[in-house]
Design an enzyme around this catalytic site. Structure first.
Site, PDB file in Angstrom:
ATOM      1  N   LYS A   1       0.840  -1.193   0.000  1.00 56.95           N
ATOM      2  CA  LYS A   1       0.000   0.000   0.000  1.00 56.95           C
ATOM      3  C   LYS A   1       0.876   1.244   0.000  1.00 56.95           C
ATOM      4  O   LYS A   1       2.051   1.215   0.372  1.00 56.95           O
ATOM      5  CB  LYS A   1      -0.932   0.009   1.213  1.00 56.95           C
ATOM      6  CG  LYS A   1      -0.248   0.171   2.567  1.00 56.95           C
ATOM      7  CD  LYS A   1      -1.310   0.182   3.660  1.00 56.95           C
ATOM      8  CE  LYS A   1      -0.674   0.312   5.038  1.00 56.95           C
ATOM      9  NZ  LYS A   1      -1.696   0.319   6.101  1.00 56.95           N
TER      10      LYS A   1
ATOM     11  N   CYS B   1      -3.345   0.945  13.290  1.00 50.06           N
ATOM     12  CA  CYS B   1      -4.270   1.680  12.432  1.00 50.06           C
ATOM     13  C   CYS B   1      -4.852   2.884  13.164  1.00 50.06           C
ATOM     14  O   CYS B   1      -5.254   3.865  12.536  1.00 50.06           O
ATOM     15  CB  CYS B   1      -5.388   0.759  11.951  1.00 50.06           C
ATOM     16  SG  CYS B   1      -4.817  -0.608  10.916  1.00 50.06           S
TER      17      CYS B   1
END
Length: 628
Positions: free
Chosen positions: A262, A532
């Site tokens: 990513k 996260c």
């Protein structure tokens, strides 16, 4: 959600091709087209015989077809995800979603019979992440919302889309990338949602797995008295670069359909750095050129968080003018190098930082500048420019604030832990239609802003029932409650060691009842070391981890949900990560965690305890830390 007839490929491509090209709210965005020209800006590299160049179902090149032969050979020997991408290209996964959905609706198959690699990997290219451990057969759908701008109609659609999954299972989350995630989605319903998003100028394609993630910008773009760069057009242009096919004008750009990992990009529009550029692969920080005065960006690289490593971005030594052509060209150059040269063996070493370190910062800079020159677009990269001097205090986003536009104000509304329930979506949408011409802005702190509210209507807005009484939403929350950020947590995420969102909300309320603080205190919750919830950037970061607690029945310590606590992260111009936990092994139970947090608030942040609590807290903290 009522079943619909399966779409033919011709129908699907027509739908995608006729969707508007930018994903954000049109009234405040500059509309942009795809990449430069009507062709892919780099040739299809692959001359490997067994690699499929074009997917016959879509008529588009595969993501793998853009990779050099050397990269493909490394991918073949790489990690399991790389091998999966070689075997079955991810860029056509949207087509599989429509076919599987039609088969399920026709009773010809079930989600349990779908190929595991599709369920758990390839569907991510369509923004669908299987939550198999917590809610088998259901997905989180991640969208693309460049610069975090949505509208009332879109928000109502999100709520309607998840209604079939119930009040608890069908929720909407605002993310730490100014993005939206829909919870509970099933394969058979996904085409309706994707079609609805495209009809509303949005998409979920190429929003997960090895893709460029949501473009983060300034939530105050265009309404900011301290604005240096309006980030909306740039976010839109970069979003089009990575997720809009410049040849077919359909969603999904195969040129960036097979990255090694990513990739995050953040564009700051002011000295406040609301975009958190120091934790992104590419961070653009606005500064004028020292000699010409032209506004541009210093470029920082490599910031990221993962289970194995957390890294602050590093100065690249580059400055780029703040125009669309220059910024898109620079980012494209970096992406091309990363795509072709990034690690395909070890996913923990496949982020940009590792490649920069492998090159060395100066040599990587030279390679980027060489790549930019090869595009022949007239873009010139200069040396990094001096940063702004003088004291500057990062401004708050919650509450009522005057805009530079005469007679207008922005109103920041707190959304606890970023979690929106269906009814709340409709309430916010109604507020937006009534007070902000339908426009809603998302922040990386997981809150919302209503821009361009008439000053004459602010008092009326503040009296709205959905912002008062027992409502979770508030314009002026407490300085602790209003600054809580949380990852998804164990309710939906199989990696989370603890439940975060409910705990984040309840613990913040408890802390407000126990102490007073004279400034906002940012408390971030994250369920596991992947972070996260960005625990390391917080004033106080709480990360799920192992802990033990005395069992009164057996007299022995037993494993219980617990956490590590990080203290001292910073955001803004002086962004800094707290890389090591200050406390470990703290049980998550309220009677154990709250006293430790109160003690941290008092000692590190000057909080004042409410009467009669201090001695009890000190004793409890000593007892907990002694056990640990």
């Amino acid at each position: 959600m009522a079943p619909v007839a399966p779409l033919s490929l011709k129908h699907l491509v027509l739908l995608l091709a006729t969707s508007p090209l930018c994903n954000s709210f049109a009234p405040t965005q500059t509309k942009t087209t795809g990449s430069f020209g009507t062709s892919y800006s780099t040739r299809l590299y692959s001359d490997v015989a067994e690699i499929k160049k074009v997917d016959e179902r879509t008529g588009k090149p595969t993501g793998t077809s853009f990779l050099p032969a050397e990269t493909i050979e490394r991918a073949k020997k790489g990690n399991p995800i790389e091998k999966t991408k070689i075997q079955k290209d991810g860029t056509s996964a949207f087509r599989d979603i429509y076919e599987y959905a039609a088969a399920i609706r026709a009773g010809e198959t079930s989600w349990e019979e779908i190929e595991k690699a599709d369920m758990d990997s390839r569907f991510k290219f369509v923004g669908l992440l299987h939550r198999g451990k917590r809610t088998p057969g259901q997905f989180m759908m991640r969208l693309k919302v460049p610069n975090g701008i949505i509208n009332a109609d879109q928000l109502r659609f999100y709520s309607k889309s998840v209604e079939p999954y119930g009040e608890e299972g069908g929720v909407i989350d605002i993310t730490t990338r100014q993005n939206i995630q829909l919870r509970g989605v099933k394969v058979e319903d996904a085409p309706d949602i994707i079609d609805g998003l495209h009809a509303r100028n949005q998409t979920s394609i190429q929003s997960a797995l090895d893709s460029v993630r949501n473009m983060v910008g300034n939530p105050l773009a265009g309404i900011d008295e301290n604005e240096l760069v309006d980030t909306r057009e740039i976010c839109n242009a970069l979003n089009d670069l990575v997720s809009l096919d410049p040849v077919t004008n359909t969603r999904g750009n195969p040129m960036w359909g097979n990255l090694p990992r990513k990739f995050n990009i953040a564009i700051s529009g002011s000295r406040d750095d609301y975009a958190h550029t120091h934790i992104n692969d590419i961070g653009l920080q606005p500064v004028p050129h020292a000699e010409t005065g032209e506004m541009g960006f210093n470029v920082v690289l490599g910031g990221y968080m993962s289970i194995k490593r957390v890294a602050e971005s590093i100065d690249s030594g580059m400055w780029v003018p703040a125009d669309r052509n220059s910024v898109v060209t620079l980012c494209e150059a970096i992406l091309r190098i990363f795509r072709d040269e990034g690690n395909r063996k070890d996913r923990q070493k496949a982020r940009l930082m590792w490649l920069v370190e492998e090159y060395g910062v100066e040599d990587f800079k030279k390679e980027v500048m060489k790549e930019v020159d090869s595009y022949d677009r007239g873009v010139k990269i200069d040396q990094a420019q001096p940063y702004h001097t003088g004291e500057y205090t990062r401004r708050e986003l919650l509450g009522v604030h005057t805009q530079p536009q005469e007679g207008k104000s922005r109103v920041g509304i707190h959304v606890p832990a970023g979690r929106l329930h269906q009814k709340e979506c409709y309430e916010i949408a109604d507020l937006a239609d009534k007070y902000s011409e339908g426009e809603i802005r998302l922040t990386v702190e997981q809150n919302i802003i209503l821009p361009n509210v008439d000053d004459s209507k602010v008092k009326e807005l503040l009296k709205e029932p959905c912002l008062n009484g027992d409502s979770r939403l508030a314009v002026n929350p407490g300085m602790i409650e209003g600054n809580v950020v949380s990852c998804t947590g164990a309710q939906f995420c199989g990696l989370a060691m603890i439940e975060t969102k409910n705990n984040a909300e309840s613990i913040a309320q408890k802390l407000e009842s126990k102490v007073t603080v004279d400034r906002p205190i940012r408390i971030h919750w994250t369920g596991c070391p992947n972070s996260c919830g960005q625990a390391q950037v917080a004033d106080i970061g709480i990360m799920g981890g192992p802990a033990k607690k005395l069992d009164p029945e057996t007299g022995k310590n037993k494993a219980v949900p617990g956490c590590k606590i990080f203290v001292g992260g910073k955001i803004g111009e002086e962004g800094h990560l707290a890389l090591e936990p200050s406390y470990t092994g703290i049980p998550l139970a309220e009677e154990d965690l709250v006293p430790v947090l109160v003690d941290i608030l008092v000692k590190d942040f000057g909080a004042k305890e409410k009467k009669g609590l201090r001695k009890k807290v000190i004793g409890k903290v000593k007892s907990i830390l002694k056990k640990d």
